[in-house]
Design a protein around this motif. Structure first.
Motif, mmCIF file in Angstrom:
data_model
loop_
_atom_site.group_PDB
_atom_site.id
_atom_site.type_symbol
_atom_site.label_atom_id
_atom_site.label_comp_id
_atom_site.label_asym_id
_atom_site.label_seq_id
_atom_site.Cartn_x
_atom_site.Cartn_y
_atom_site.Cartn_z
ATOM 1 N N ILE A 232 7.322 3.222 -8.777
ATOM 2 C CA ILE A 232 5.938 3.009 -8.340
ATOM 3 C C ILE A 232 5.103 4.252 -8.627
ATOM 4 C CG2 ILE A 232 4.486 2.672 -6.294
ATOM 5 C CD1 ILE A 232 6.709 0.842 -5.215
ATOM 6 N N THR A 233 5.695 5.413 -8.488
ATOM 7 C CA THR A 233 4.971 6.655 -8.811
ATOM 8 C C THR A 233 4.580 6.675 -10.278
ATOM 9 O OG1 THR A 233 6.141 7.894 -7.090
ATOM 10 C CG2 THR A 233 5.112 9.160 -8.852
ATOM 11 N N ASP A 234 5.519 6.326 -11.168
ATOM 12 C CA ASP A 234 5.222 6.305 -12.601
ATOM 13 C C ASP A 234 4.144 5.280 -12.924
ATOM 14 O OD1 ASP A 234 7.005 8.311 -13.146
ATOM 15 O OD2 ASP A 234 8.627 6.971 -13.795
ATOM 16 N N VAL A 235 4.209 4.118 -12.282
ATOM 17 C CA VAL A 235 3.203 3.086 -12.512
ATOM 18 C C VAL A 235 1.824 3.607 -12.110
ATOM 19 C CG1 VAL A 235 2.353 0.830 -11.744
ATOM 20 C CG2 VAL A 235 4.770 1.128 -12.327
ATOM 21 N N ALA A 236 1.745 4.248 -10.957
ATOM 22 C CA ALA A 236 0.463 4.775 -10.481
ATOM 23 C C ALA A 236 -0.139 5.747 -11.481
ATOM 24 C CB ALA A 236 0.654 5.464 -9.124
ATOM 25 N N PHE A 237 0.669 6.673 -11.973
ATOM 26 C CA PHE A 237 0.159 7.666 -12.916
ATOM 27 C C PHE A 237 -0.111 7.066 -14.296
ATOM 28 C CE2 PHE A 237 2.542 11.058 -10.297
ATOM 29 C CZ PHE A 237 1.459 11.164 -9.431
ATOM 30 N N ASP A 238 0.720 6.098 -14.708
ATOM 31 C CA ASP A 238 0.539 5.469 -16.014
ATOM 32 C C ASP A 238 -0.798 4.738 -16.124
ATOM 33 O OD1 ASP A 238 2.948 6.396 -16.880
ATOM 34 O OD2 ASP A 238 4.027 4.486 -16.695
ATOM 35 N N VAL A 239 -1.244 4.117 -15.045
ATOM 36 C CA VAL A 239 -2.478 3.326 -15.106
ATOM 37 C C VAL A 239 -3.724 4.152 -14.815
ATOM 38 C CG1 VAL A 239 -1.263 1.203 -14.513
ATOM 39 C CG2 VAL A 239 -2.374 2.547 -12.696
ATOM 40 N N GLY A 240 -3.558 5.425 -14.417
ATOM 41 C CA GLY A 240 -4.726 6.284 -14.271
ATOM 42 C C GLY A 240 -5.010 6.839 -12.898
ATOM 43 N N PHE A 241 -4.187 6.482 -11.896
ATOM 44 C CA PHE A 241 -4.389 7.064 -10.563
ATOM 45 C C PHE A 241 -3.810 8.472 -10.546
ATOM 46 C CE2 PHE A 241 -4.951 2.627 -9.540
ATOM 47 C CZ PHE A 241 -5.913 2.641 -8.532
ATOM 48 N N ALA A 242 -4.567 9.403 -10.018
ATOM 49 C CA ALA A 242 -4.114 10.792 -9.975
ATOM 50 C C ALA A 242 -3.357 11.113 -8.700
ATOM 51 C CB ALA A 242 -5.311 11.741 -10.106
ATOM 52 N N ASP A 243 -3.354 10.179 -7.752
ATOM 53 C CA ASP A 243 -2.738 10.432 -6.454
ATOM 54 C C ASP A 243 -1.979 9.184 -6.014
ATOM 55 O OD1 ASP A 243 -3.336 10.112 -3.215
ATOM 56 O OD2 ASP A 243 -2.728 12.133 -3.815
ATOM 57 N N LEU A 244 -0.704 9.346 -5.687
ATOM 58 C CA LEU A 244 0.125 8.196 -5.333
ATOM 59 C C LEU A 244 -0.357 7.518 -4.058
ATOM 60 C CD1 LEU A 244 2.617 6.409 -5.721
ATOM 61 C CD2 LEU A 244 3.957 8.147 -4.487
ATOM 62 N N SER A 245 -0.704 8.299 -3.049
ATOM 63 C CA SER A 245 -1.134 7.694 -1.785
ATOM 64 C C SER A 245 -2.413 6.891 -1.961
ATOM 65 C CB SER A 245 -1.328 8.779 -0.721
ATOM 66 O OG SER A 245 -2.340 9.702 -1.099
ATOM 67 N N ASN A 246 -3.298 7.374 -2.819
ATOM 68 C CA ASN A 246 -4.531 6.634 -3.095
ATOM 69 C C ASN A 246 -4.210 5.320 -3.800
ATOM 70 O OD1 ASN A 246 -7.353 6.119 -3.348
ATOM 71 N ND2 ASN A 246 -7.275 6.890 -5.445
ATOM 72 N N PHE A 247 -3.271 5.358 -4.733
ATOM 73 C CA PHE A 247 -2.863 4.123 -5.419
ATOM 74 C C PHE A 247 -2.288 3.119 -4.434
ATOM 75 C CE2 PHE A 247 0.869 1.873 -7.258
ATOM 76 C CZ PHE A 247 0.155 0.931 -7.981
ATOM 77 N N VAL A 248 -1.378 3.555 -3.575
ATOM 78 C CA VAL A 248 -0.736 2.636 -2.618
ATOM 79 C C VAL A 248 -1.785 2.041 -1.684
ATOM 80 C CG1 VAL A 248 0.895 2.476 -0.710
ATOM 81 C CG2 VAL A 248 1.488 3.814 -2.739
ATOM 82 N N ARG A 249 -2.692 2.890 -1.195
ATOM 83 C CA ARG A 249 -3.738 2.407 -0.279
ATOM 84 C C ARG A 249 -4.676 1.422 -0.972
ATOM 85 N NH1 ARG A 249 -5.196 7.003 0.989
ATOM 86 N NH2 ARG A 249 -6.961 7.268 -0.440
ATOM 87 N N THR A 250 -5.096 1.743 -2.198
ATOM 88 C CA THR A 250 -6.024 0.887 -2.929
ATOM 89 C C THR A 250 -5.364 -0.428 -3.325
ATOM 90 O OG1 THR A 250 -7.125 2.867 -3.806
ATOM 91 C CG2 THR A 250 -7.576 0.780 -4.919
#
Length: 281
Positions: A232-250
């Motif tokens: 999930i961390t790699d997915v978050a960064f691959d799609v353009g999120f710079a912060d994992l917690s922000n990705f999970v929350r969004t």
């Protein structure tokens, strides 16, 4: 003591200002280096410019005219104050329009039309708004100018050429959504000023450029979560999120479930979405 944190740059930039000065501090004369509107989000202070004095409290707006002298005083409050300050280059002031007189307003009392958007801008600065801070850099000064002048911006004209530009911009944003993109850069892709691009894109596409960018990232993330086993961390960064917690929350706000639960549902765990549907009934 004044602590300034640069949150954005360009023809319109935003600065987080936190002042710890109290009644014991001696005021001194300063000069506005640019046009500015500052939303007071906490505390109070005095503001003197062009022979007039204003007492600004939470919700008030400080207006700066490039080249004018001013002085801030702190006679009534011992805990300092905080502002979100929007600084505009001359070309940005010209782009917003509505007359030069609005930039001589000095200080405005708490007005509901500005307080609401000021708090939204603060939420964007904290990363908890669906609209980007670079968009509020234009939206807050433009709304301020409307309120002071009493005149609304004419609606954005969506001629065929402009509609094509907006669609081209959407396609470009989707293709580059994994990259770090700002409003200015997206506007340059279609040859428009940031303010005109922001208004035109919202009119044609129905959402702001930043909202479309985030939703493109979420769409790509959903596909990756369903199709492969990347973390999930790699997915978050691959799609353009710079912060994992922000990705999970969004992602959770959009999908109603966490990325981990979404992946389980995509692999056949129907109970996850069944539980969601039951909760909605």
């Amino acid at each position: 003591m004044l602590i300034r944190t640069e949150l954005g740059s360009g023809p319109v930039s935003v600065v987080d200002c936190r002042c710890t000065a109290g009644p014991a501090e001696n005021p001194f004369t300063e000069v506005h280096r640019s046009y500015s509107v500052s939303y007071v989000r906490k505390g109070s202070f005095g503001y003197c410019t062009r022979g007039r004095a204003y007492e600004l409290v939470a919700g008030s707006v400080l207006v700066g005219h490039a080249g004018d002298e001013f002085m801030c005083t702190h006679n009534h409050h011992v805990c300092g104050d905080e502002c979100l300050a929007f600084h505009l280059a001359p070309e940005a002031v010209e782009s917003i329009g509505l007359g030069p007189g609005v930039w001589r307003s000095g200080g405005l009392p708490p007005l509901p039309e500005l307080m609401v958007i000021g708090e939204l801008a603060q939420a964007a600065a904290e990363g908890s708004s669906d609209i980007g801070l670079d968009e509020f850099c234009w939206l807050f000064p433009a709304r301020f100018a409307q309120v002071v002048s009493g005149r609304k911006q004419p609606p954005a004209q969506a001629r065929p050429r402009d509609r094509r530009r907006a669609v081209e911009a959407a396609l470009w944003l989707d293709a580059h959504s994994h990259e770090r993109i700002h409003l200015d850069g997206a506007a340059q892709q279609v040859g428009l000023s940031p303010f005109h691009f922001l208004r035109l894109f919202a009119k044609v596409v129905g959402v702001t450029p930043h909202q479309y960018l985030v939703r493109s990232r979420l769409r790509h993330a959903a596909r990756l979560l369903a199709d492969n086993a990347r973390s999930i961390t790699d997915v978050a960064f691959d799609v353009g999120f710079a912060d994992l917690s922000n990705f999970v929350r969004t992602f959770h706000r959009a999908a109603g479930v966490s990325p981990r639960s979404f992946r389980k549902a995509a692999k056949g765990d129907r109970k996850i979405f069944q539980d969601r549907l039951t909760a909605l009934s």
